[in-house]
Design a protein around this motif. Structure first.
Motif, mmCIF file in Angstrom:
data_model
loop_
_atom_site.group_PDB
_atom_site.id
_atom_site.type_symbol
_atom_site.label_atom_id
_atom_site.label_comp_id
_atom_site.label_asym_id
_atom_site.label_seq_id
_atom_site.Cartn_x
_atom_site.Cartn_y
_atom_site.Cartn_z
ATOM 1 N N LEU A 144 0.833 -1.201 0.000
ATOM 2 C CA LEU A 144 0.000 0.000 0.000
ATOM 3 C C LEU A 144 0.873 1.258 0.000
ATOM 4 C CD1 LEU A 144 -2.814 1.269 0.161
ATOM 5 C CD2 LEU A 144 -2.646 1.117 2.656
ATOM 6 N N GLY A 145 1.921 1.255 0.825
ATOM 7 C CA GLY A 145 2.819 2.411 0.880
ATOM 8 C C GLY A 145 3.512 2.669 -0.445
ATOM 9 N N LEU A 146 3.934 1.590 -1.120
ATOM 10 C CA LEU A 146 4.575 1.730 -2.427
ATOM 11 C C LEU A 146 3.594 2.282 -3.460
ATOM 12 C CD1 LEU A 146 7.110 1.287 -4.114
ATOM 13 C CD2 LEU A 146 6.316 -1.048 -4.547
ATOM 14 N N ALA A 147 2.349 1.794 -3.435
ATOM 15 C CA ALA A 147 1.330 2.284 -4.372
ATOM 16 C C ALA A 147 1.054 3.765 -4.144
ATOM 17 C CB ALA A 147 0.045 1.469 -4.222
ATOM 18 N N VAL A 148 0.953 4.172 -2.879
ATOM 19 C CA VAL A 148 0.715 5.581 -2.563
ATOM 20 C C VAL A 148 1.908 6.430 -3.008
ATOM 21 C CG1 VAL A 148 0.447 7.225 -0.652
ATOM 22 C CG2 VAL A 148 -0.923 5.136 -0.706
ATOM 23 N N ALA A 149 3.127 5.937 -2.843
ATOM 24 C CA ALA A 149 4.320 6.678 -3.254
ATOM 25 C C ALA A 149 4.349 6.862 -4.770
ATOM 26 C CB ALA A 149 5.573 5.958 -2.774
ATOM 27 N N VAL A 150 4.022 5.812 -5.522
ATOM 28 C CA VAL A 150 3.991 5.913 -6.993
ATOM 29 C C VAL A 150 2.928 6.919 -7.420
ATOM 30 C CG1 VAL A 150 3.427 4.634 -9.113
ATOM 31 C CG2 VAL A 150 4.958 3.630 -7.402
ATOM 32 N N LEU A 151 1.752 6.871 -6.802
ATOM 33 C CA LEU A 151 0.682 7.821 -7.115
ATOM 34 C C LEU A 151 1.124 9.246 -6.801
ATOM 35 C CD1 LEU A 151 -2.250 8.347 -7.982
ATOM 36 C CD2 LEU A 151 -2.913 7.998 -5.593
ATOM 37 N N ALA A 152 1.776 9.447 -5.659
ATOM 38 C CA ALA A 152 2.235 10.787 -5.272
ATOM 39 C C ALA A 152 3.260 11.320 -6.263
ATOM 40 C CB ALA A 152 2.819 10.753 -3.862
#
Length: 166
Positions: A144-152
């Motif tokens: 989840l953290g990686l997905a949020v980082a890519v989105l950001a």
């Protein structure tokens, strides 16, 4: 001016040296019943540890040769002595006593002792439960953290890309 600075430094050093008293020593274990490393016929019904100074609140845990906990009760400290009653255990082998007390100067003191019993039933040490790795325990959070980082990063770079295209 340099002479004043040197005199001030010497005076400060003298004040610090004279003002610091001896360090307060923590309680140290000076004896136990059963003695550390001793061999007994049967497991004791009580254990006690004697310290170099008075101690406050204490904790005692006894582990049987199988790796299971032996029930302790009535844990008490009187002056320099920590005592605990121990439930019956009929296992033969090496026992561990873990203790923790609060020293008179307020610092915690902890340690372990061992003793061996020569009679009782033979037991196999319980297999250690393998520890789950950090990544295994938190795999969902990491994804989840990686997905949020890519989105950001995508949201931050999107206006820059539009600016070049336009």
């Amino acid at each position: 001016m340099p002479r004043f600075v040197l005199m001030a430094a010497v005076a400060a050093l003298a004040i610090l040296t004279v003002g610091s008293g001896p360090a307060a020593a923590h309680a140290t274990l000076v004896g136990s019943d059963p003695a550390d490393g001793s061999s007994l016929t049967t497991a004791p019904r009580a254990v006690s540890m004697t310290f170099s100074e008075n101690v406050g609140s204490g904790f005692v845990a006894v582990t049987a040769p199988s790796g299971t906990r032996v029930k302790t009760s009535n844990v008490r400290t009187v002056d320099r002595v920590l005592t605990a009653d121990v439930a019956d255990s009929d296992e033969r082998g090496r026992y561990t006593i873990a203790y923790r007390v609060v020293s008179a100067d307020g610092h915690p003191v902890a340690g372990e002792l061992t003793f061996t019993t020569t009679s009782g039933r033979d037991v196999k040490k319980a297999a250690a439960v393998p520890e789950e790795a950090f990544v295994d325990r938190h795999r969902g959070h990491l994804v989840l953290g990686l997905a949020v980082a890519v989105l950001a990063v995508g949201l931050i770079l999107a206006p820059l890309r539009r600016g070049r295209d336009g």
